[in-house]
Design a protein around this motif. Structure first.
Motif, short mmCIF file in Angstrom:
data_model
loop_
_atom_site.label_atom_id
_atom_site.label_comp_id
_atom_site.label_asym_id
_atom_site.label_seq_id
_atom_site.Cartn_x
_atom_site.Cartn_y
_atom_site.Cartn_z
N CYS A 42 0.66 -1.09 0.05
CA CYS A 42 -0.18 -0.05 0.06
C CYS A 42 0.91 1.22 -0.01
CB CYS A 42 -0.84 0.07 1.35
SG CYS A 42 -1.68 1.47 1.43
N ASP A 100 -3.64 -0.09 5.55
CA ASP A 100 -4.31 -1.16 4.56
C ASP A 100 -4.04 -2.83 4.97
OD1 ASP A 100 -5.87 0.87 3.77
OD2 ASP A 100 -5.38 0.67 1.96
N THR A 106 -8.44 -5.73 -3.93
CA THR A 106 -7.92 -5.39 -2.41
C THR A 106 -8.61 -4.24 -1.86
OG1 THR A 106 -5.64 -4.45 -3.10
CG2 THR A 106 -5.91 -6.60 -2.33
N HIS A 107 -8.96 -3.14 -2.51
CA HIS A 107 -9.50 -1.75 -2.14
C HIS A 107 -10.98 -2.33 -2.19
CE1 HIS A 107 -5.78 0.60 -2.42
NE2 HIS A 107 -6.25 1.10 -1.28
N SER A 157 -9.42 2.05 8.82
CA SER A 157 -10.14 1.27 7.71
C SER A 157 -9.93 0.01 8.17
CB SER A 157 -9.94 1.63 6.45
OG SER A 157 -10.41 2.85 6.15
N SER A 158 -10.88 -0.95 7.93
CA SER A 158 -10.57 -2.50 8.02
C SER A 158 -10.86 -3.05 6.79
CB SER A 158 -11.42 -3.19 9.38
OG SER A 158 -12.82 -2.92 9.16
N GLY A 159 -10.91 -4.38 6.99
CA GLY A 159 -11.20 -5.08 5.53
C GLY A 159 -11.54 -6.36 5.67
N ARG A 207 -9.92 -9.33 3.69
CA ARG A 207 -9.02 -9.93 2.64
C ARG A 207 -9.29 -11.08 2.01
NH1 ARG A 207 -4.74 -11.44 6.76
NH2 ARG A 207 -4.24 -9.11 6.89
N ASN A 251 -6.82 -5.64 4.25
CA ASN A 251 -7.31 -6.03 2.76
C ASN A 251 -6.19 -6.37 1.69
OD1 ASN A 251 -7.94 -2.83 3.31
ND2 ASN A 251 -6.90 -3.20 1.10
N ARG A 274 -13.42 0.00 -7.93
CA ARG A 274 -12.65 -0.09 -6.70
C ARG A 274 -13.84 -0.26 -5.49
NH1 ARG A 274 -10.23 3.09 -2.30
NH2 ARG A 274 -11.85 1.70 -1.42
N GLN A 319 -12.11 -3.42 1.15
CA GLN A 319 -11.94 -2.34 2.46
C GLN A 319 -13.16 -2.33 3.19
OE1 GLN A 319 -10.60 1.76 1.68
NE2 GLN A 319 -8.77 1.22 2.61
N PRO A 376 -14.25 1.07 4.93
CA PRO A 376 -13.81 2.16 5.17
C PRO A 376 -14.25 2.86 6.72
CG PRO A 376 -14.69 2.16 3.01
CD PRO A 376 -15.13 0.94 3.70
#
Length: 270
Positions: free
Chosen positions: A23, A245, A196-197, A209-211, A213, A248, A165, A200, A202
């Motif tokens: 990132c 990031d 990957t984004h 942010s989390s995600g 993956r 994610n 995205r 995410q 937000p």
């Protein structure tokens, strides 16, 4: 659909293209390790590869979040990647005055999603003559990218990529509408799918942010099946320790198997 020539390959033609890397630039060691391994994998699989990393991540949830080494030091590291590994480079710009210095290193200037409607930034990027990758804002429909791309064209540059995205879906969530791949391709632009984004979340942690993956490979496979010929991934040797990031990003040791599967789908579809 128009293709974009970069070095000795074409984005959007008969080979899968992947943009990938950390990132943000955390250290020269992480950047070099990632670039070397991803070049090895993509060369073996006969996939076009563009190295991605950001010298600054200006859009962070907290003022205390890690952003990167900044323009000057970051471009020095990206220049070393370009020279040592003979790789094309894509990196974000956030201000008009960054366009020229970034263009002296990067082959592709990327416009961040939240800045995609900023006319002065688009014009400054366009005037460098470099390939411009415009990330679709999470707040926009795919067909709204036509007028944004036109700003770059009217500034004398038709070398445009558009990145999908994900689109805002309620609070702290994104959804990827695969119809957007065809809509943007029908406008005449090669589309990049940012796997990957797109997973995410937000602001999912409140001050960051989390995600998810685990869903990035799923969406990437769906995007290739839907016709995308270029994919974008953030990849890190140890995402759980990443400074930006991480939730994610794809672990570097999982990239090869993922790329093998994506390349098989790409060949079947095309």
């Amino acid at each position: 659909m128009k293709t974009i020539i970069l070095n000795n390959f074409e984005i959007g033609k008969d080979k899968l293209t992947i943009m990938a890397g950390p990132c943000a630039i955390e250290s020269e060691d992480i950047v070099f390790k990632t670039a070397e391994k991803l070049k090895e994998i993509t060369s073996k699989l006969n996939i076009n590869y563009i190295f991605k990393a950001s010298y600054d991540k200006a859009n962070r949830s907290s003022i205390n979040s890690f952003r990167g080494p900044g323009l000057v030091e970051g471009l020095k590291i990206l220049q070393k990647v370009k020279k040592n590994f003979n790789l094309p480079i894509v990196t974000d710009i956030h201000k008009e005055e960054e366009a020229k210095p970034a263009s002296e290193v990067a082959d592709i200037l990327q416009i961040p999603a939240f800045l995609c409607r900023q006319t002065d930034l688009l014009v400054a990027a366009a005037k460098t003559g470099k390939i411009i990758n415009i990330k679709k804002g999470q707040f926009l429909a795919p067909n709204q990218m036509k007028s944004i791309a036109q700003k770059v064209i009217d500034s004398g540059n038709d070398k445009i990529l558009i990145t999908e995205r994900g689109t805002t879906f309620g609070y702290n969530n994104l959804v990827s509408d695969m119809r957007g791949i065809k809509i943007i391709q029908d406008m005449g632009y090669p589309i990049v799918f940012d796997a990957t984004h797109s997973v995410q979340l937000p602001g999912g942690n409140g001050d960051s942010s989390s995600g998810d993956r685990e869903f990035a490979p799923l969406l990437a496979k769906a995007a290739v099946a839907a016709g995308a010929k270029c994919l974008f991934f953030e990849i890190h040797p140890n995402p759980d320790k990443a400074l930006c990031d991480g939730a994610n990003m794809i672990p570097l040791n999982e990239a090869e198997n993922l790329f093998i599967t994506l390349n098989k789908i790409f060949k079947a579809v095309n």
